[in-house]
Design a protein around this motif. Structure first.
Motif, PDB file in Angstrom:
ATOM      1  N   GLN A  72      64.207  52.776  32.917  1.00 44.80           N
ATOM      2  CA  GLN A  72      63.658  52.044  34.062  1.00 44.80           C
ATOM      3  C   GLN A  72      62.883  50.824  33.565  1.00 44.80           C
ATOM      4  O   GLN A  72      61.875  50.970  32.845  1.00 44.80           O
ATOM      5  CB  GLN A  72      62.711  52.945  34.849  1.00 44.80           C
ATOM      6  N   ASP A 125      63.538  48.327  41.631  1.00 46.80           N
ATOM      7  CA  ASP A 125      63.265  48.556  43.061  1.00 46.80           C
ATOM      8  C   ASP A 125      61.911  47.983  43.500  1.00 46.80           C
ATOM      9  O   ASP A 125      61.516  48.173  44.646  1.00 46.80           O
ATOM     10  CB  ASP A 125      63.375  50.057  43.402  1.00 46.80           C
ATOM     11  N   ASN A 144      62.954  57.758  41.054  1.00 48.56           N
ATOM     12  CA  ASN A 144      63.356  57.186  39.763  1.00 48.56           C
ATOM     13  C   ASN A 144      63.334  58.286  38.708  1.00 48.56           C
ATOM     14  O   ASN A 144      62.264  58.803  38.380  1.00 48.56           O
ATOM     15  CB  ASN A 144      62.413  56.039  39.365  1.00 48.56           C
ATOM     16  N   ASN A 195      58.145  47.932  38.919  1.00 46.56           N
ATOM     17  CA  ASN A 195      59.526  48.239  38.567  1.00 46.56           C
ATOM     18  C   ASN A 195      60.422  47.030  38.846  1.00 46.56           C
ATOM     19  O   ASN A 195      60.422  46.501  39.967  1.00 46.56           O
ATOM     20  CB  ASN A 195      59.998  49.458  39.364  1.00 46.56           C
TER      21      ASN A 195
END
Ligand SMILES: NC(=O)CC[C@H](N)C(=O)O
Length: 243
Positions: A145, A184, A140, A181
């Motif tokens: 994010q 993902d 990442n 997250n």
């Protein structure tokens, strides 16, 4: 996946692959001797430099703290600080055996003082706690994010730059995921349920880019002041004046 760029006419086999994940990169980038910032500040924070971003020091100093930056393998004694900070850094966290061993001793203390880790610091605290890390198939690396905070379910947009992650399934009892997250579903932070330890995978200091040459403003203003003072021959300009 490893790759290499080879000039035309050269046998690719003649150049071995270079795998940065089997090297202790932190050892190479960490400070060699302790350095103190904001000597008169309080509380007193020991900051383990695993390759830290200076903005992490700024975030602590602008909030009044005295910050003692120490090398990655510096012995950590809780009677020498009020709080412990573990920085970000390069490479596979399992390479930092000395830091993990030092942290493990501290978190096993009865009356332990607060500790906070960012990115590699988060991974090292997790490994010290007994969790496992893994290499992500896609790291990442961006400024957008989304991370969900456990408990409030509030989603925050975070800055990240990492290729390894902590497997939240391996967190021992007494530790909980703090953020996850939303893209993902990888772990983005942990917190101890009773002791004052927490860490995050993202970068809360979130300064978008390096500020290494911001001192060109100082160089420029020094030149202006010299000019005003009549020292027109002074040649302090140029990036070398900034470093
Ligand atoms: N920014 C960081 O601290 C990165 C941590 C670690 N080197 C990783 O790639 O996962």
């Amino acid at each position: 996946m490893l790759g290499k760029i080879v000039a035309e006419g050269t046998m690719p086999e003649s150049f071995p692959f270079h795998d940065p994940n089997v090297i202790n990169l932190v050892k190479g980038v960490s400070i060699k001797e302790p350095v103190v910032y904001n000597q008169q500040g309080t509380p007193s924070i020991v900051c383990v430099d695993c390759g830290l971003k200076f903005n992490q020091i700024r975030c602590l100093v602008t909030r009044g703290a005295k910050v003692t930056v120490v090398p990655w393998d510096h012995p950590l004694r809780s009677n020498e600080y009020d709080g412990l900070f573990i920085s970000n850094g390069p490479g596979d966290p399992t390479q930092c055996v000395a830091t993990i061993t030092n942290l493990r001793k501290l978190i096993e203390e009865e009356n332990c003082k607060p500790a906070f880790g960012i990115c590699l610091g988060h991974q090292l605290l997790s490994l010290a706690a007994g969790a496992k890390s893994f290499k992500m198939s896609c790291g990442n690396r961006s400024h957008n994010q989304p991370c969900t905070h456990h408990g409030t379910e509030r989603c925050f947009i975070t800055t990240q730059n990492h290729g390894f992650a902590v497997n939240a399934e391996t967190l021992p009892a007494d530790w909980s995921p703090l953020f996850t997250n939303a893209n993902d579903h990888t772990n983005e932070g942990i917190v101890h349920q009773k002791k004052p330890f927490f860490s995050v995978q993202f970068h809360p200091e979130h300064m978008a880019g390096p500020r290494d040459l911001e001192d060109l403003f100082t160089v420029f203003l020094d030149a202006v002041r010299d000019w005003k003072a009549g020292e027109r021959g002074a040649q302090r300009g140029g990036p070398e004046g900034a470093v």
